[in-house]
Design an enzyme around this catalytic site. Structure first.
Site, PDB file in Angstrom:
ATOM      1  CG  PHE A  73     -10.587  87.797  73.589  1.00 56.61           C
ATOM      2  CD1 PHE A  73      -9.456  88.261  74.239  1.00 56.61           C
ATOM      3  CD2 PHE A  73     -11.759  87.632  74.316  1.00 56.61           C
ATOM      4  CE1 PHE A  73      -9.478  88.559  75.593  1.00 56.61           C
ATOM      5  CE2 PHE A  73     -11.798  87.933  75.676  1.00 56.61           C
ATOM      6  CZ  PHE A  73     -10.654  88.397  76.310  1.00 56.61           C
ATOM      7  CB  ALA A  74      -8.831  82.409  74.532  1.00 55.27           C
ATOM      8  CB  SER A 124       0.486  97.029  83.895  1.00 58.25           C
ATOM      9  OG  SER A 124      -0.503  96.090  83.540  1.00 58.25           O
ATOM     10  CE1 TYR A 165       2.611  93.736  80.276  1.00 60.16           C
ATOM     11  CE2 TYR A 165       0.312  93.128  80.585  1.00 60.16           C
ATOM     12  CZ  TYR A 165       1.409  93.885  80.946  1.00 60.16           C
ATOM     13  OH  TYR A 165       1.316  94.769  81.982  1.00 60.16           O
ATOM     14  CB  SER A 166       0.718  86.255  80.596  1.00 59.57           C
ATOM     15  OG  SER A 166      -0.124  85.479  81.435  1.00 59.57           O
ATOM     16  N   GLY A 175       0.011 101.663  82.948  1.00 59.62           N
ATOM     17  CA  GLY A 175      -1.080 100.746  83.235  1.00 59.62           C
ATOM     18  C   GLY A 175      -2.411 101.458  83.299  1.00 59.62           C
TER      19      GLY A 175
END
Length: 387
Positions: A127-128, A64, A172-173, A323
């Site tokens: 969680f999806a 990240s 966060y996405s 990250g």
């Protein structure tokens, strides 16, 4: 820096990286630049079954930290007048049905509400799932050379319900930064890699930093990355150093070294890449978690997600993004003026359970404490995982 320091000069730093390896990491390289000079040290091994330490300036997938580079390019285009920071992103990306209330700023600050294509963790613990990310076990291992196009990742995310109305919350996405990539490419007519080269890598001479797109290769020298999963009741560990990073795209696909990360973050904070007003906006923290535009803004001595503005609080401010992805990780910290930096590269055995997460958090706490907090316990940061 005028001098290179040795372990004898900074025994506390040598001790810190040795403790990182003792906590379960395969290897670590750390670079510190401060008023005492430059210190570089390695501990652990570059490859399981061997004795050689990780290379002093080896290449790793920086996860990240890619977001900080990408946000900087976007803000440079704002400075050039090509992008409006508070303009609707859909103005430049009309083909996705993006909510017109989502602005470029919201993408950079994770306030768009757009579903995270690597999977969404909700406050109630559910969680999806998204694409098969590194939380998917053997499925990810079997598909680690598959190519995903950024448009594919975005369309998957936009097929899912938004997490919240744009601008009303923070989450966060990785999708935000793939959208930012597509926006940069649409506005400029060039690939993100080309714009990165024009605006950052070329001017700063970052010859060891790579925007890989779909290439599975990583330049030598490099430490090796691993992934552990269960197959028919048996634990298997696979070398995943080579992988097609298009599965994460601009959410975390770049490759760099501790030296290049130092050069980048010190130049960015030193005002060499952005005009002062835009740099100030980049470092203005969201009240919920202290996230600016592609960076975390933290008070040393306070945990991630807590930014204390009151004067007289213990510790200074650090600008950071960390990250981790598929057995490699990178840390990047700087004082707000770029005068003191800490960059590190780690290699480890990743798994679907994110077993190294707690050790990773403790690692960053220890290092920030030593470098920015005078050795005080409790200085904190945890990496935002790319997945």
């Amino acid at each position: 820096m005028s001098s290179t320091l040795t372990d004898q000069d900074r025994p506390e730093l040598r001790k810190a990286i040795e403790e990182i390896v003792e906590s379960g990491f395969t290897g670590v390289t750390m670079r510190v630049h401060d008023e005492r000079g430059e210190w570089v040290g390695s501990a652990g091994v570059r490859k399981l079954g061997e004795t050689a330490k990780p290379p002093a300036n080896g290449h790793v997938r920086i996860g990240s930290n890619t977001k900080t580079f990408t946000a900087t390019v976007a803000l440079q285009l704002v400075a050039e007048g090509a992008i409006g920071l508070d303009a609707p992103a859909a103005d430049h990306l009309p083909g996705f049905g993006l909510d017109p209330k989502i602005t470029v700023r919201m993408l950079l600050q994770h306030t768009s509400g757009v579903f995270n294509f690597t999977g969404e963790y909700y406050d109630d613990g559910t969680f999806a799932p998204g694409i098969p990310a590194t939380t998917a076990g053997q499925e990810w291992v079997d598909n680690r050379f598959k190519t995903y196009r950024p448009e594919e990742l975005v369309r998957l995310a936009l097929s899912k319900p938004a997490r919240f109305e744009p601008g009303t919350d923070w989450s966060y996405s990785n999708t935000n930064y793939v959208l930012t990539r597509l926006l940069i490419e649409k506005v400029t007519g060039h690939s993100l890699a080309e714009e990165m080269q024009r605006l950052i890598l070329g001017p700063l001479g970052l010859s060891d930093t790579v925007v890989p797109d779909t290439s599975p290769e990583i330049p030598e020298p490099h430490p090796h990355a691993y992934y552990r999963y269960e197959d028919a009741g048996e634990q298997k560990t696979v070398d995943v150093t080579r992988q097609n990073p298009s599965w994460i795209s601009t959410g975390g696909d770049m490759i760099s070294t501790t030296q290049d990360l130092h050069t980048f973050i010190s130049a960015l904070m030193g005002g060499k890449l952005l005009p002062a007003p835009l740099l100030a906006e980049m470092c203005e923290p969201h009240p919920k978690v202290g996230y600016g535009l592609g960076v975390f803004v933290q008070k040393v001595g306070h945990p991630l997600g807590v930014f204390v503005r009151e004067a007289g609080e213990d510790g200074g401010t650090v600008i950071t993004h960390n990250g981790g992805t598929g057995g490699h990780a990178a840390l990047m910290y700087s004082t707000p003026d770029g005068s003191r930096t800490l960059t590190a590269a780690l290699n480890y055995v990743d798994d679907a359970a994110l077993s190294m997460g707690e050790a990773f958090q403790k690692t960053t706490q220890t290092l920030v404490s030593e470098v920015f907090g005078g050795g005080r316990a409790g200085a904190a940061d945890a990496a935002e995982p790319t997945r």
